[in-house]
Design a protein around this motif. Structure first.
Motif, short mmCIF file in Angstrom:
data_model
loop_
_atom_site.label_atom_id
_atom_site.label_comp_id
_atom_site.label_asym_id
_atom_site.label_seq_id
_atom_site.Cartn_x
_atom_site.Cartn_y
_atom_site.Cartn_z
N GLY A 131 0.78 -1.23 0.00
CA GLY A 131 0.00 0.00 0.00
C GLY A 131 0.82 1.28 0.00
N LYS A 132 2.16 1.15 0.07
CA LYS A 132 2.97 2.37 0.22
C LYS A 132 3.47 2.94 -1.09
CE LYS A 132 4.72 1.59 4.86
NZ LYS A 132 5.94 1.81 5.63
N GLY A 133 3.40 2.19 -2.16
CA GLY A 133 3.90 2.68 -3.45
C GLY A 133 5.38 2.42 -3.62
N PRO A 134 5.84 2.31 -4.87
CA PRO A 134 7.26 2.07 -5.12
C PRO A 134 8.11 3.29 -4.73
CG PRO A 134 6.06 2.37 -7.19
CD PRO A 134 5.04 2.40 -6.11
N GLU A 135 9.29 3.02 -4.17
CA GLU A 135 10.19 4.12 -3.77
C GLU A 135 10.75 4.82 -5.00
OE1 GLU A 135 10.33 1.06 -2.47
OE2 GLU A 135 10.72 1.13 -0.32
N LYS A 136 10.99 4.01 -6.08
CA LYS A 136 11.66 4.57 -7.24
C LYS A 136 10.82 4.27 -8.48
CE LYS A 136 14.77 5.53 -4.29
NZ LYS A 136 16.01 4.89 -3.89
N CYS A 137 10.60 5.29 -9.30
CA CYS A 137 9.79 5.12 -10.50
C CYS A 137 10.56 5.60 -11.73
CB CYS A 137 8.50 5.94 -10.39
SG CYS A 137 7.44 5.42 -9.05
N ILE A 138 10.58 4.80 -12.76
CA ILE A 138 11.32 5.16 -13.97
C ILE A 138 10.35 5.25 -15.15
CG2 ILE A 138 13.10 4.40 -15.61
CD1 ILE A 138 14.55 3.06 -13.28
N ASP A 139 10.38 6.37 -15.86
CA ASP A 139 9.55 6.55 -17.06
C ASP A 139 10.40 6.27 -18.28
OD1 ASP A 139 8.29 7.50 -19.34
OD2 ASP A 139 7.87 9.51 -18.55
N SER A 140 10.30 5.05 -18.81
CA SER A 140 11.01 4.79 -20.07
C SER A 140 9.99 4.65 -21.20
CB SER A 140 11.93 3.58 -19.97
OG SER A 140 11.40 2.57 -19.19
N VAL A 141 9.03 5.54 -21.20
CA VAL A 141 8.03 5.59 -22.27
C VAL A 141 8.16 6.91 -23.03
CG1 VAL A 141 5.57 5.57 -22.82
CG2 VAL A 141 6.43 4.15 -20.96
N GLY A 142 8.05 8.01 -22.29
CA GLY A 142 8.19 9.31 -22.93
C GLY A 142 6.89 9.85 -23.50
N MET A 143 7.02 10.73 -24.46
CA MET A 143 5.90 11.58 -24.85
C MET A 143 4.82 10.93 -25.68
SD MET A 143 7.56 13.97 -27.69
CE MET A 143 9.14 13.58 -28.34
N GLU A 144 5.02 9.68 -26.09
CA GLU A 144 3.95 9.05 -26.86
C GLU A 144 3.21 8.00 -26.05
OE1 GLU A 144 4.65 8.36 -31.16
OE2 GLU A 144 6.66 9.10 -30.74
N ALA A 145 3.11 8.23 -24.76
CA ALA A 145 2.46 7.26 -23.87
C ALA A 145 1.02 7.00 -24.31
CB ALA A 145 2.48 7.76 -22.45
N HIS A 146 0.61 5.79 -24.13
CA HIS A 146 -0.77 5.43 -24.39
C HIS A 146 -1.46 5.07 -23.10
CE1 HIS A 146 -0.99 5.32 -28.75
NE2 HIS A 146 0.32 5.23 -28.65
N ALA A 147 -2.76 5.20 -23.11
CA ALA A 147 -3.50 4.81 -21.92
C ALA A 147 -4.80 4.21 -22.38
CB ALA A 147 -3.75 6.02 -21.05
#
Ligand SMILES: NC(=O)c1ccc[n+]([C@@H]2O[C@H](COP(=O)([O-])OP(=O)(O)OC[C@H]3O[C@@H](n4cnc5c(N)ncnc54)[C@H](O)[C@@H]3O)[C@@H](O)[C@H]2O)c1
Ligand SMILES: [Zn+2]
Ligand SMILES: [Zn+2]
Lengths: 390, 180
Positions: free
Chosen positions: A252-268
């Motif tokens: 429940g605490k969330g990851p300490e470290k987050c890495i965005d290796s997606v960039g500006m064309e992210a999809h959702a």
């Protein structure tokens, strides 16, 4: 010579163009023996990055054999040397280079005024990557001119194959820097968005640097499979809630470290914010789609770190900065300071800690380049990383 | 969505033809919506529906919204069902003009036939989309053996703990454990 040339949105052709010449005394010319297509090239292919001109030669992940050196190279390189070319061009002498912040070299960008206008200050010259970063011809070609070649190169041992060292040019140090700047502790959960080549390298780096848990988020099944092979727990964002799963994996605490290796064309998947971004992007009110950034900010543990190798080009909107501020998050980002990490990484490859060639799924000649851009972009045919042998 | 990009297939919609149809309906919605919005008055007149101008314009806004929804969403299914509901409204409105005072009866009948036709297409599209399986796509290739660690995953864990993070990249001291 033949080269992959940008002509417009989703229009890359294999053209015959003039061979590069020595233009400055610190130049060298290499005969390219291998080069690769990168996720960053896709931003140019889709024309999400501004500053491309028709006729620009693509490519910034290349290696080859030195065939000609300028007078100012002073013995740093000689004909016949085998080098990997970092995607960031570096002078080695300016204040930033001296500090090892190579990707913001103050001298290698010959269009400093453009970069300064866009970003406030200049950043380094990059190969095959828009006129904002110097408009230098890229390495998806038979020959490449390397400016400031006495510094802009990585020497590699003969015992290692081209495929083992090629990715020193970009994605291996990029994944590595992304993990390094998280300063991973043995108790850390590192969540990595994107299982493309950069994400794959970030996973391996986080595992080697000793994270307790590495989690990777994507939706392309074969990429997730490769992520699992590297030791990551995977989340398919098309099927499950990323936030709920990450919280579940971290009590429940969330990851300490987050890495965005997606960039500006992210999809959702059909979320309100992604539709908002697409609509705004379509009418050019927003250049980038920051869905991953929003998700990271939201789920990251307070006092945690966001590491962002994913490329953004311009403006983003609806960033929950209140969460960044109140949670006291650290943000680290940047184009990779390639040469800062490569000596160490060469040793780790040589030592058998990692063999980055695992990521290669397609090997082609230059003529198949245009078609392969499409395959890579559309994630068809299990494509993860393309290596070109010109 | 397995494949990225505006022209490519959407996740869970392996049936490319239906997805293309959905996109077509999206553009159709926008086109029709703009016409209704801008030419509400002449439309009303031409169909013998005078007095309904504002309603037609409101329908135009609805059409544009639905069209954007179809084009922008990863999953157009609910939006296409939205179109079906909209068609019903349109038909009801058109039907209100079916009285012997209407001097544009021919136009009205043509419009009703056209809307009925589009409704049929909408229903087929929505129904096909709804029935598609949401099962994860299978990997296109087998990369289970691609660990990238020549000495295996287990010996890779923490193998680079010796690496000293350079100063400029370290966590600030402020965020380190506070010993007191
Ligand atoms: N900082 C640097 O120096 C540097 C160097 C190289 C690449 N890059 C950047 O890194 C990024 C990744 O590069 P790549 O070669 O791996 O590209 P890629 O396009 O192959 O990979 C991106 C991956 O992200 C996934 N993705 C899309 N939306 C997502 C979401 N919402 N959540 C999770 N995953 C999502 C895609 O499915 C894809 O697998 C690009 O932006 C590239 O420009 C930066
Ligand atoms: Zn790259
Ligand atoms: Zn410099």
């Amino acid at each position: 010579m033949r080269a992959l040339v940008w002509h417009g949105t989703q229009d890359i052709r294999c053209d015959t163009v003039p061979d590069p010449q020595i233009e400055h005394e610190r130049d060298a010319i290499i005969k390219v023996t291998a080069c690769a297509i990168c996720g960053s090239d896709l931003h140019l292919y889709d024309h999400f990055m501004p500053g491309m001109k028709s006729g620009d030669i693509m490519g910034h992940e290349s290696m080859g054999e030195v065939v000609e050196v300028g007078r100012g190279i002073n013995g740093a390189l000689k004909k016949g040397d085998r080098i990997v070319v970092p995607f960031t061009i570096i002078c080695g002498e300016c204040d930033q280079c001296k500090r090892g912040f190579f990707s913001v070299c103050e001298r290698s960008n010959r269009n400093k005024h453009l970069a300064a206008k866009a970003f406030g200050h200049t950043t380094a010259g990059l190969f095959g990557y828009t006129h904002l970063t110097g408009g230098y011809a890229g390495g998806q070609a038979e020959y490449l001119r390397v400016p400031f070649a006495d510094k802009t190169h990585i020497k590699v041992p003969e015992s290692l194959t081209d495929e083992q060292v090629l990715f020193l040019s970009d994605i291996l140090p990029t994944g590595w820097q992304a993990a390094v700047q998280c300063e991973i502790e043995p108790t850390d959960t590192v969540a990595i968005w994107g299982a493309g080549p950069v994400g794959q390298m970030a996973i391996r780096s986080a595992v080697l640097l000793g994270a307790k848990q590495v989690v990777c988020i994507d939706r392309v099944p074969e990429r997730l499979e490769m992520a699992r092979a590297g030791g990551a727990i995977t989340i398919n964002f098309a099927e499950e809630s990323v936030i709920a799963r990450l919280n579940e994996l971290t009590a429940g605490k969330g990851p300490e470290k987050c890495i965005d290796s997606v960039g500006m064309e992210a999809h959702a998947t059909a979320t309100l914010d992604s539709m908002y971004d697409r609509a705004k992007q379509a009418v050019m009110l927003e250049s980038d789609r920051p869905h991953v950034l929003r998700e990271m900010i939201y789920v990251c543990r307070p006092a945690g770190t966001l590491s962002i190798p994913g490329v953004y080009g311009g403006l983003i909107d609806k960033i929950p900065f209140g969460a960044v501020m109140n949670k006291g998050l650290t943000i680290r980002t940047g184009q990779t300071h390639v040469n800062r990490w490569t000596d160490d990484l060469v040793k780790r490859i040589d030592d058998g800690q990692i063999d980055p060639s695992f990521v290669i799924t397609h090997r082609i000649g230059l003529e198949q380049g245009p078609e392969m851009y499409k395959t890579f972009r559309d994630k068809k045919d299990g494509c993860i990383k393309v290596v070109i042998r010109p | 969505m397995r494949y990225e990009g505006p022209q490519s297939r959407r996740r869970g919609h392996p049936d490319e033809a239906t997805d293309t149809l959905a996109r077509g309906l999206g553009w159709f919605s926008i086109g029709l919506g703009i016409t209704e919005l801008l030419a509400g008055k002449s439309l009303a007149r031409g169909l013998g529906l005078t007095g309904q101008e504002d309603l037609i314009r409101a329908y135009g806004v609805r059409e544009i919204g639905t069209g954007l929804g179809i084009l922008a969403s990863d999953d157009p299914t609910p939006w296409i069902w939205g179109r079906v509901a909209g068609d019903a409204l349109d038909l009801a409105t058109l039907a209100s003009g079916l009285n012997n005072r209407n001097r544009q009866m021919d136009n009205l009948l043509i419009a009703i036939a056209a809307v009925a036709g589009v409704t049929a297409i909408d229903i087929i599209c929505a129904d096909t989309l709804s029935r598609e399986t949401r099962k994860p796509l299978r990997p296109l290739a087998d990369y289970q053996d691609r660990s990238g660690y020549p000495r295996g995953l287990e010996s890779a864990r923490g193998a680079a703990r010796d690496f000293a993070v350079p100063k400029g990249f370290r966590t600030t001291d402020l965020l380190r454990p506070f010993a007191g």
